[in-house]
Design a protein around this motif. Structure first.
Motif, PDB file in Angstrom:
ATOM      1  N   LYS A 233     -28.284  53.972  64.062  1.00  0.00           N
ATOM      2  CA  LYS A 233     -29.595  54.580  63.861  1.00  0.00           C
ATOM      3  C   LYS A 233     -30.266  54.818  65.212  1.00  0.00           C
ATOM      4  O   LYS A 233     -30.031  54.073  66.170  1.00  0.00           O
ATOM      5  CB  LYS A 233     -30.475  53.682  62.990  1.00  0.00           C
ATOM      6  CG  LYS A 233     -29.915  53.457  61.587  1.00  0.00           C
ATOM      7  CD  LYS A 233     -30.802  52.526  60.775  1.00  0.00           C
ATOM      8  CE  LYS A 233     -30.232  52.303  59.385  1.00  0.00           C
ATOM      9  NZ  LYS A 233     -31.065  51.363  58.597  1.00  0.00           N
ATOM     10  N   GLN A 236     -31.893  52.123  67.798  1.00  0.00           N
ATOM     11  CA  GLN A 236     -31.445  50.829  67.306  1.00  0.00           C
ATOM     12  C   GLN A 236     -31.079  49.916  68.477  1.00  0.00           C
ATOM     13  O   GLN A 236     -30.579  50.368  69.505  1.00  0.00           O
ATOM     14  CB  GLN A 236     -30.224  51.036  66.404  1.00  0.00           C
ATOM     15  CG  GLN A 236     -29.833  49.839  65.561  1.00  0.00           C
ATOM     16  CD  GLN A 236     -28.735  50.224  64.573  1.00  0.00           C
ATOM     17  OE1 GLN A 236     -27.831  50.991  64.883  1.00  0.00           O
ATOM     18  NE2 GLN A 236     -28.831  49.702  63.363  1.00  0.00           N
ATOM     19  N   LYS A 290     -37.035  45.833  64.443  1.00  0.00           N
ATOM     20  CA  LYS A 290     -36.611  45.797  63.048  1.00  0.00           C
ATOM     21  C   LYS A 290     -35.200  46.364  62.891  1.00  0.00           C
ATOM     22  O   LYS A 290     -34.413  45.871  62.084  1.00  0.00           O
ATOM     23  CB  LYS A 290     -37.590  46.589  62.178  1.00  0.00           C
ATOM     24  CG  LYS A 290     -38.955  45.926  62.025  1.00  0.00           C
ATOM     25  CD  LYS A 290     -39.837  46.712  61.075  1.00  0.00           C
ATOM     26  CE  LYS A 290     -41.184  46.034  60.902  1.00  0.00           C
ATOM     27  NZ  LYS A 290     -42.070  46.797  59.971  1.00  0.00           N
ATOM     28  N   GLU A 291     -34.913  47.429  63.658  1.00  0.00           N
ATOM     29  CA  GLU A 291     -33.584  48.038  63.594  1.00  0.00           C
ATOM     30  C   GLU A 291     -32.702  47.442  64.687  1.00  0.00           C
ATOM     31  O   GLU A 291     -32.812  47.787  65.855  1.00  0.00           O
ATOM     32  CB  GLU A 291     -33.680  49.556  63.765  1.00  0.00           C
ATOM     33  CG  GLU A 291     -34.376  50.266  62.620  1.00  0.00           C
ATOM     34  CD  GLU A 291     -33.605  50.163  61.313  1.00  0.00           C
ATOM     35  OE1 GLU A 291     -32.399  49.818  61.349  1.00  0.00           O
ATOM     36  OE2 GLU A 291     -34.206  50.413  60.253  1.00  0.00           O
TER      37      GLU A 291
END
Length: 353
Positions: A233, A236, A290-291
């Motif tokens: 992602k 990321q 979070k990622e």
């Protein structure tokens, strides 16, 4: 610093070169015996220590030879056992080594075995198989393979290289003559004729020696324990864990994407400790993003299957990035056919010479 330390070892290169030269001549002259077998035996090897792409090349040959009953025989580098061992459901990286474990887990229709004595290993396997692939056995001259695939890394073949211990070469370039096919790995997707000619001239290849180029094909990320597939992602955080000889191509691949890399690098075949994995897990959990994801190589992933290490990583997103050898389009048909022709035409004979 390491470069200067290696320069101090230059005087020992003369001794090493002399030992290698005499050993090879003794095999060439028949003073030392090489054993041939009554079946196709294909050796995948290299001259430089580590990192040339032997594992994905062996896997390529397994897929190419899918209609045959294939056995892979490896020394089992890094294992804690000795002797001939057939891989089975109880196998671990400690009992057979990380690369053989990877073969066993990936190819259910292929026999995987390890033995430091390749002659003994082949004798154990030959009656039940059509083809035997020898992983990393170019210098194991007790076996006379019917077909040798010799690997060189593209980034290194064009540079000056020295014999061990000052350099990384196990043997001088002159031994390329033992190979039926030379494969230049980790190459660009397109190779111009100037580069092809330059490398062929450097290796002094004979007309019958096939020169082939391949590049790394990165596959889909797979969860190390569940097999779930995901994609990277944007932005990321990637916590990269490696214990391979040359992580540079992998780093370059990741740097080409919009991710942030946190590298945890160790030597080739490194046996990860609980303390090291705890440090990785702590750094991962402490990062506020979070990622985020933990990424390793498929080979390194085999060593993370250890029960104690698995417990430390079980609830974390740990994925491995499979790779495949992608043979250059201009070379693929010729390379594949040469392998297939050898296997189909190999005559049955037993002799020692």
């Amino acid at each position: 610093m390491l470069k200067y330390l290696r320069l101090l070892l230059l005087p020992f290169n003369v001794i090493y070169a002399l030992v290698v030269f005499i050993r090879n001549k003794f095999y060439d002259w028949g003073i030392f015996q090489s054993t041939s077998f009554d079946m196709p035996v294909i050796c995948v090897g290299n001259l430089a220590v580590g990192g040339s792409g032997k594992t994905p090349t062996t896997e390529y040959l397994v897929r190419l030879l899918g209609e045959y009953k294939v056995a892979i025989l490896s020394r089992g580098y890094g294992r804690k056992t000795r002797g001939f061992i057939l891989a089975n459901e109880t196998a671990t990286a400690e009992t057979i080594g990380d690369e053989p474990l990877q073969y066993y887990r990936k190819f259910k229709n292929v026999t995987v075995a390890v033995c430091e004595d390749r002659v003994k290993g082949i004798r154990e396997l030959k009656d039940g198989h059509d083809v035997i692939l020898l992983d990393d056995a170019y210098q194991h001259r007790k076996v006379k393979a019917g077909f040798n695939v010799l690997l060189f890394e593209f980034a290194k073949i064009r540079k000056f290289q020295m014999l061990m211990p000052a350099g990384n070469l196990r043997e001088p370039f002159s031994v390329v003559k033992r190979a039926q096919a030379v494969l230049i790995t980790k190459s660009p997707a397109e190779i111009n004729e100037g580069v092809r000619t330059e490398i062929a001239n450097k290796l002094q290849l004979e007309p019958q020696q096939d020169l082939t180029f391949s590049s790394i094909g990165y596959q889909q990320l797979k969860h190390i324990y569940t097999g779930e597939e995901v994609v990277f992602k944007a932005e990321q955080e990637v916590f990269l864990l490696t214990g391979i000889a040359n992580p540079e191509p992998l780093r370059q691949y990741l740097e080409s994407m919009p991710v942030n890399i946190h590298a945890f690098e160790y030597p080739d075949h490194h046996r990860f400790t609980e303390k090291e994995i705890e440090a990785l897990a702590k750094a991962f959990q402490k990062h506020p993003a979070k990622e985020k994801i933990i990424v390793t190589t498929e080979k390194d992933g085999q060593r993370l299957l250890d029960d104690k290490l698995r417990d430390l990583l079980l609830n974390l997103p740990v994925y491995y990035l499979p790779i495949a050898n992608e043979i250059n389009a201009a070379d693929k048909c010729r390379f594949d056919q040469k392998i297939l022709d050898y296997v189909a035409s190999a005559k049955r004979f037993d002799k020692i010479h």
